[in-house]
Design a protein around this motif. Structure first.
Motif, PDB file in Angstrom:
ATOM      1  N   ASN A 183       5.574   2.732   1.864  1.00  0.00           N
ATOM      2  CA  ASN A 183       4.776   1.505   1.776  1.00  0.00           C
ATOM      3  C   ASN A 183       4.236   1.213   3.174  1.00  0.00           C
ATOM      4  N   VAL A 184       2.959   1.502   3.386  1.00  0.00           N
ATOM      5  CA  VAL A 184       2.330   1.282   4.690  1.00  0.00           C
ATOM      6  C   VAL A 184       1.619  -0.069   4.732  1.00  0.00           C
ATOM      7  N   GLY A 185       1.809  -0.884   3.690  1.00  0.00           N
ATOM      8  CA  GLY A 185       1.176  -2.192   3.630  1.00  0.00           C
ATOM      9  C   GLY A 185       2.012  -3.274   4.278  1.00  0.00           C
ATOM     10  N   THR A 186       1.641  -4.529   4.007  1.00  0.00           N
ATOM     11  CA  THR A 186       2.307  -5.681   4.617  1.00  0.00           C
ATOM     12  C   THR A 186       3.133  -6.494   3.625  1.00  0.00           C
ATOM     13  N   GLY A 187       3.123  -6.104   2.358  1.00  0.00           N
ATOM     14  CA  GLY A 187       3.894  -6.811   1.341  1.00  0.00           C
ATOM     15  C   GLY A 187       4.735  -5.843   0.542  1.00  0.00           C
ATOM     16  N   PRO A 188       5.793  -6.327  -0.114  1.00  0.00           N
ATOM     17  CA  PRO A 188       6.642  -5.449  -0.918  1.00  0.00           C
ATOM     18  C   PRO A 188       5.908  -4.939  -2.150  1.00  0.00           C
ATOM     19  N   ALA A 189       6.176  -3.688  -2.495  1.00  0.00           N
ATOM     20  CA  ALA A 189       5.649  -3.098  -3.731  1.00  0.00           C
ATOM     21  C   ALA A 189       6.753  -3.145  -4.781  1.00  0.00           C
ATOM     22  N   LYS A 190       6.439  -3.693  -5.947  1.00  0.00           N
ATOM     23  CA  LYS A 190       7.431  -3.829  -7.012  1.00  0.00           C
ATOM     24  C   LYS A 190       7.021  -2.998  -8.222  1.00  0.00           C
ATOM     25  N   ASN A 191       8.040  -2.655  -9.020  1.00  0.00           N
ATOM     26  CA  ASN A 191       7.829  -1.874 -10.254  1.00  0.00           C
ATOM     27  C   ASN A 191       6.996  -0.618  -9.963  1.00  0.00           C
ATOM     28  N   VAL A 192       7.451   0.148  -8.993  1.00  0.00           N
ATOM     29  CA  VAL A 192       6.745   1.369  -8.598  1.00  0.00           C
ATOM     30  C   VAL A 192       7.047   2.473  -9.608  1.00  0.00           C
ATOM     31  N   LYS A 193       5.997   3.081 -10.140  1.00  0.00           N
ATOM     32  CA  LYS A 193       6.140   4.180 -11.102  1.00  0.00           C
ATOM     33  C   LYS A 193       5.360   5.386 -10.593  1.00  0.00           C
TER      34      LYS A 193
ATOM     35  N   ILE B 282       0.532   7.203  -8.784  1.00  0.00           N
ATOM     36  CA  ILE B 282       1.477   6.156  -8.385  1.00  0.00           C
ATOM     37  C   ILE B 282       0.884   4.805  -8.777  1.00  0.00           C
ATOM     38  N   ARG B 283       1.636   4.037  -9.553  1.00  0.00           N
ATOM     39  CA  ARG B 283       1.230   2.686  -9.949  1.00  0.00           C
ATOM     40  C   ARG B 283       2.297   1.698  -9.495  1.00  0.00           C
ATOM     41  N   TYR B 284       1.858   0.506  -9.077  1.00  0.00           N
ATOM     42  CA  TYR B 284       2.810  -0.493  -8.590  1.00  0.00           C
ATOM     43  C   TYR B 284       2.168  -1.873  -8.609  1.00  0.00           C
ATOM     44  N   GLU B 285       3.004  -2.899  -8.359  1.00  0.00           N
ATOM     45  CA  GLU B 285       2.563  -4.295  -8.358  1.00  0.00           C
ATOM     46  C   GLU B 285       2.918  -4.948  -7.026  1.00  0.00           C
ATOM     47  N   ASP B 286       2.266  -6.080  -6.747  1.00  0.00           N
ATOM     48  CA  ASP B 286       2.643  -6.834  -5.553  1.00  0.00           C
ATOM     49  C   ASP B 286       3.796  -7.773  -5.903  1.00  0.00           C
ATOM     50  N   GLU B 287       4.167  -8.644  -4.959  1.00  0.00           N
ATOM     51  CA  GLU B 287       5.354  -9.479  -5.151  1.00  0.00           C
ATOM     52  C   GLU B 287       5.201 -10.546  -6.225  1.00  0.00           C
ATOM     53  N   VAL B 288       3.972 -10.840  -6.637  1.00  0.00           N
ATOM     54  CA  VAL B 288       3.772 -11.775  -7.753  1.00  0.00           C
ATOM     55  C   VAL B 288       3.385 -11.016  -9.017  1.00  0.00           C
TER      56      VAL B 288
ATOM     57  N   TYR C  92       9.084   8.543 -12.695  1.00  0.00           N
ATOM     58  CA  TYR C  92      10.163   8.166 -11.772  1.00  0.00           C
ATOM     59  C   TYR C  92       9.955   6.712 -11.389  1.00  0.00           C
ATOM     60  N   TYR C  93      10.981   5.876 -11.573  1.00  0.00           N
ATOM     61  CA  TYR C  93      10.842   4.426 -11.394  1.00  0.00           C
ATOM     62  C   TYR C  93      11.606   3.954 -10.162  1.00  0.00           C
ATOM     63  N   ILE C  94      10.977   3.066  -9.371  1.00  0.00           N
ATOM     64  CA  ILE C  94      11.606   2.430  -8.211  1.00  0.00           C
ATOM     65  C   ILE C  94      11.368   0.935  -8.335  1.00  0.00           C
ATOM     66  N   ASP C  95      12.419   0.139  -8.221  1.00  0.00           N
ATOM     67  CA  ASP C  95      12.319  -1.308  -8.409  1.00  0.00           C
ATOM     68  C   ASP C  95      11.452  -1.960  -7.331  1.00  0.00           C
ATOM     69  N   MET C  96      11.688  -1.619  -6.051  1.00  0.00           N
ATOM     70  CA  MET C  96      10.917  -2.229  -4.960  1.00  0.00           C
ATOM     71  C   MET C  96      10.931  -1.330  -3.740  1.00  0.00           C
TER      72      MET C  96
ATOM     73  N   ASP D  96       0.871  -1.182   0.000  1.00  0.00           N
ATOM     74  CA  ASP D  96       0.000   0.000   0.000  1.00  0.00           C
ATOM     75  C   ASP D  96       0.906   1.230   0.000  1.00  0.00           C
ATOM     76  N   ILE D  97       1.041   1.869  -1.155  1.00  0.00           N
ATOM     77  CA  ILE D  97       1.922   3.020  -1.309  1.00  0.00           C
ATOM     78  C   ILE D  97       1.122   4.311  -1.129  1.00  0.00           C
ATOM     79  N   VAL D  98       1.623   5.190  -0.254  1.00  0.00           N
ATOM     80  CA  VAL D  98       0.956   6.477  -0.028  1.00  0.00           C
ATOM     81  C   VAL D  98       1.985   7.604  -0.152  1.00  0.00           C
ATOM     82  N   LEU D  99       1.498   8.757  -0.529  1.00  0.00           N
ATOM     83  CA  LEU D  99       2.321   9.964  -0.567  1.00  0.00           C
ATOM     84  C   LEU D  99       2.312  10.586   0.822  1.00  0.00           C
ATOM     85  N   LEU D 100       3.480  10.610   1.469  1.00  0.00           N
ATOM     86  CA  LEU D 100       3.562  11.143   2.821  1.00  0.00           C
ATOM     87  C   LEU D 100       3.691  12.656   2.844  1.00  0.00           C
ATOM     88  N   ASP D 101       4.552  13.181   1.978  1.00  0.00           N
ATOM     89  CA  ASP D 101       4.869  14.604   2.074  1.00  0.00           C
ATOM     90  C   ASP D 101       5.323  15.115   0.714  1.00  0.00           C
TER      91      ASP D 101
END
Length: 278
Positions: free
Chosen positions: A169-179, A228-234, A195-199, A144-149
């Motif tokens: 990431n305020v969730g319980t699983g890793p976020a992958k391919n974050v754009k 913000i778009r992203y995927e879970d670990e699968v 802007y791209y972030i791997d995980m 669960d990706i949120v914009l903090l500031d």
């Protein structure tokens, strides 16, 4: 994993090879099924443990005890028992657990202790022993990706500025391919639109810095859309997050100099030029 049901874990080869020969009972146990697989935070999971007597003597007065630790809770705390398990026989024991809602993705190890009795050798006919086995339980959380500031300075018309954004990431699983997408607007133009972030791991915060052009001469507060778009670990796409941030444009101390009017000028003649300042 059985191809007929992707939510059930069925390992191949659930116990160690039996010893070459032993005049004693010998129990081997491991996870036969995990339902569902993987387990989900806040939900229930069933573990089916298969135990086999690979020895040459019956095992008697068998007691199973599953040492359940965080992030799990055992629904039925009564231990499993069986009077006897003869050589070559197998039996299943089931355990019903609940997963903590805040459990993070990972593989968790639980200890299974089995106490049993039997004839172990010719000198001491009846003994009681205890064996311990590792039971591995797979949990998959949800990112669960949120914009903090957002740190956006005041900008002057027709200028450039750098802004900083913190996402977590305020969730319980890793976020992958974050754009992170900065959308083009009429008045505020990003230097880099994606802007791209791997995980981003659970609980992790990332700082994003990006530059922008101010393409206006009118002081105001302009909306800067961020998606913000992203995927879970699968690699399943998650619901996108959209934000609108105010970017202030102020005249500040900037002076705009322009030609207001001038007389017709000819060589050798003196004329007037009026300069306007705003």
């Amino acid at each position: 994993m059985d191809g007929t049901d992707s939510n059930v874990y069925r390992p191949v080869g659930y116990y160690s090879p039996p010893p070459a020969h032993t005049d004693a009972p010998a129990l081997a146990a491991s996870l036969s099924q995990q339902i569902p697989y993987p387990a989900q935070p806040g939900e229930e999971v069933t573990l089916v443990i298969k135990t086999v007597n690979v020895g040459d003597e019956p095992a008697k007065d068998i007691i199973w005890y599953l040492d359940v630790k965080e992030p799990f809770e055992l629904k039925d705390t009564d231990g499993e028992t069986l009077p006897e398990l003869r050589c070559g026989e197998t039996t299943d024991t089931e355990y019903y657990l609940t997963v903590d809602p805040d459990a993070r993705s990972g593989e968790y190890i639980l200890d299974l202790n089995i106490t049993y009795s039997g004839d172990f050798d010719s000198d001491r006919h009846y003994l009681t022993t205890k064996s311990k086995f590792e039971i591995r339980v797979r949990v998959m959380g949800h990112p669960d990706i949120v914009l903090l500031d957002a740190d956006i300075p005041k900008a002057d018309p027709k200028s450039e500025f750098d802004a900083k954004f913190s996402i977590k990431n305020v969730g319980t699983g890793p976020a992958k391919n974050v754009k992170v997408y900065f959308e083009n607007q009429t008045n505020i133009l990003p230097k880099m639109s994606i802007y791209y972030i791997d995980m981003i791991a659970p609980g992790e915060t990332k700082l994003i810095e990006s530059g922008f052009f101010v393409d206006t001469t009118t002081p105001s507060q302009y909306l800067l859309p961020i998606t913000i778009r992203y995927e879970d670990e699968v690699h399943e796409a998650q619901p996108e997050q959209s934000y609108s941030i105010l970017a202030p444009v102020s005249s500040g101390n900037t002076l705009f100099v322009y030609l207001d009017s001038q007389d017709e000028l000819t060589p050798g003649m003196v004329g007037d030029i009026t300069i306007g300042v705003a």
